[in-house]
Design a protein around this motif. Structure first.
Motif, short mmCIF file in Angstrom:
data_model
loop_
_atom_site.label_atom_id
_atom_site.label_comp_id
_atom_site.label_asym_id
_atom_site.label_seq_id
_atom_site.Cartn_x
_atom_site.Cartn_y
_atom_site.Cartn_z
N ASP A 88 4.30 -10.23 2.13
CA ASP A 88 5.64 -10.61 1.76
C ASP A 88 6.11 -9.77 0.66
O ASP A 88 7.35 -10.28 0.19
N ILE A 89 5.52 -9.00 0.30
CA ILE A 89 6.15 -8.06 -0.99
C ILE A 89 6.50 -6.75 -0.66
O ILE A 89 5.90 -6.12 -0.07
N ARG A 90 7.90 -6.44 -0.92
CA ARG A 90 8.47 -5.28 -0.29
C ARG A 90 7.92 -4.14 -1.08
O ARG A 90 7.71 -3.98 -2.25
N PRO A 91 7.59 -2.81 -0.10
CA PRO A 91 7.22 -1.74 -0.68
C PRO A 91 8.37 -1.04 -1.34
O PRO A 91 9.46 -1.12 -0.42
N VAL A 92 8.62 -0.32 -2.39
CA VAL A 92 9.55 0.23 -2.99
C VAL A 92 9.64 1.56 -2.93
O VAL A 92 10.78 2.38 -2.75
N LYS A 93 8.57 2.30 -3.41
CA LYS A 93 8.45 3.66 -3.42
C LYS A 93 6.91 4.13 -3.15
O LYS A 93 6.26 3.40 -3.42
N ILE A 94 6.84 5.18 -2.58
CA ILE A 94 5.52 5.93 -2.32
C ILE A 94 5.46 7.15 -2.65
O ILE A 94 6.57 7.87 -2.74
N VAL A 95 4.58 7.79 -3.44
CA VAL A 95 4.30 8.98 -4.02
C VAL A 95 3.25 9.74 -3.29
O VAL A 95 2.21 9.05 -3.08
N ILE A 96 3.43 10.77 -2.79
CA ILE A 96 2.30 11.76 -2.01
C ILE A 96 2.17 13.09 -2.71
O ILE A 96 2.93 13.71 -3.00
N VAL A 97 0.79 13.36 -3.05
CA VAL A 97 0.27 14.49 -3.47
C VAL A 97 -0.95 15.02 -2.59
O VAL A 97 -1.51 14.42 -2.09
N ALA A 98 -0.96 16.62 -2.77
CA ALA A 98 -2.02 16.99 -2.05
C ALA A 98 -2.44 18.34 -2.55
O ALA A 98 -1.70 18.90 -3.32
N LYS A 99 -3.49 18.78 -2.27
CA LYS A 99 -3.98 20.00 -2.51
C LYS A 99 -5.24 20.45 -1.67
O LYS A 99 -6.00 19.57 -1.11
N ARG A 100 -5.56 21.75 -1.58
CA ARG A 100 -6.76 22.12 -0.85
C ARG A 100 -7.91 21.91 -1.92
O ARG A 100 -8.01 22.26 -3.00
N LYS A 101 -9.22 21.51 -1.09
CA LYS A 101 -10.34 21.35 -2.03
C LYS A 101 -10.63 22.72 -2.73
O LYS A 101 -10.64 23.83 -2.00
N GLY A 102 -11.02 22.76 -3.94
CA GLY A 102 -11.34 23.71 -4.70
C GLY A 102 -10.42 24.62 -5.25
O GLY A 102 -10.55 25.55 -6.30
N GLU A 103 -8.99 24.40 -4.97
CA GLU A 103 -7.70 24.82 -5.70
C GLU A 103 -7.37 23.70 -6.49
O GLU A 103 -7.37 22.56 -6.46
N SER A 104 -6.66 24.39 -7.68
CA SER A 104 -6.06 23.39 -8.73
C SER A 104 -4.37 23.07 -8.34
O SER A 104 -4.15 22.12 -8.92
N GLU A 105 -4.02 24.10 -7.71
CA GLU A 105 -2.52 24.15 -7.43
C GLU A 105 -2.14 23.09 -6.32
O GLU A 105 -3.09 22.96 -5.42
N PHE A 106 -1.11 22.31 -6.71
CA PHE A 106 -1.02 21.15 -5.65
C PHE A 106 -0.28 22.08 -4.44
O PHE A 106 0.34 23.12 -4.52
N ALA A 107 -0.31 21.42 -3.21
CA ALA A 107 0.32 21.81 -1.90
C ALA A 107 1.47 21.06 -1.48
O ALA A 107 1.56 19.88 -1.87
N THR A 108 2.49 21.61 -0.98
CA THR A 108 3.59 20.67 -0.62
C THR A 108 3.04 19.82 0.79
O THR A 108 2.57 20.77 1.58
N VAL A 109 3.47 18.76 0.76
CA VAL A 109 3.09 17.86 1.92
C VAL A 109 4.28 16.86 2.10
O VAL A 109 4.81 16.49 1.23
N THR A 110 4.58 16.67 3.39
CA THR A 110 5.22 15.56 3.71
C THR A 110 4.44 14.71 4.53
O THR A 110 3.46 15.05 5.23
N PRO A 111 5.08 13.39 4.88
CA PRO A 111 4.18 12.57 5.68
C PRO A 111 4.54 13.05 7.15
O PRO A 111 5.18 13.54 7.74
N CYS A 112 3.05 13.00 7.76
CA CYS A 112 2.95 13.46 9.44
C CYS A 112 3.80 12.35 10.17
O CYS A 112 4.37 11.29 9.51
N GLY A 113 4.21 12.59 11.33
CA GLY A 113 4.78 11.47 12.12
C GLY A 113 4.12 10.22 12.21
O GLY A 113 5.15 9.22 12.13
N LEU A 114 3.03 10.05 12.38
CA LEU A 114 2.33 8.60 12.33
C LEU A 114 2.91 7.91 10.81
O LEU A 114 3.15 6.77 11.17
#
Length: 160
Positions: A88-114
């Motif tokens: 019953d508690i509304r979600p306000v914000k979601i943050v997503i981060v991603a990177k490839r294993k072994g890399e330090s730089e983040f990768a751009t990612v958006t949520p998949c269709g599901l």
């Protein structure tokens, strides 16, 4: 006569120097948890942090499975946990981060269709948008004001 339907979508680009304190906290939580993602097949680590209306923050990561459809994305994992335990508690914000294993730089990612459809489900349930922030390699946040910016023609209401 045929007619054309056009929609305009937009994302806000927020430079790191302009991140809010809330953004910083959510990005840190998502970044910390992505390191423990179970991604032995893709090597693509994803972390998500979810802020609820009451200030509670939850984080989750992607969990792969050798039977690929069995895995779950970070976004759906965190939303499922939060909504199962705080329905019953509304979600306000979601943050997503991603990177490839072994890399330090983040990768751009958006949520998949599901994940987009799952976010939509909770926007419909609470009749309120969920802000979606995605970290990119430049240290900027791509911010969507709600799922309609990422999924303009969504599968929405089956009640007729």
């Amino acid at each position: 006569m045929n007619r054309k339907i056009e929609l305009t979508v937009s994302l806000e680009v927020v430079q790191q120097k302009n991140w809010s304190e809330q953004d910083k906290i959510l990005i840190a939580k998502a970044t910390n948890i992505l390191e423990s993602a179970h991604a032995p097949y893709s090597g693509f680590l994803v972390g998500a942090a979810l802020l609820l209306e009451n200030g509670a923050i939850f984080a989750a990561n992607n969990q792969e499975n050798v039977s690929f459809p069995v895995g779950i994305c970070a976004e759906r994992a965190v939303l499922s946990y939060a909504m199962a335990n705080h329905p019953d508690i509304r979600p306000v914000k979601i943050v997503i981060v991603a990177k490839r294993k072994g890399e330090s730089e983040f990768a751009t990612v958006t949520p998949c269709g599901l994940c987009r459809q799952t976010i939509n489900e909770y926007e419909v349930k609470f009749n309120s948008p969920i802000e979606i922030s995605m970290l990119n390699p430049n240290g900027e946040i791509l911010k969507a004001s709600g799922i309609e910016q990422l999924l303009p023609f969504r599968f929405n209401n089956l009640k007729g």
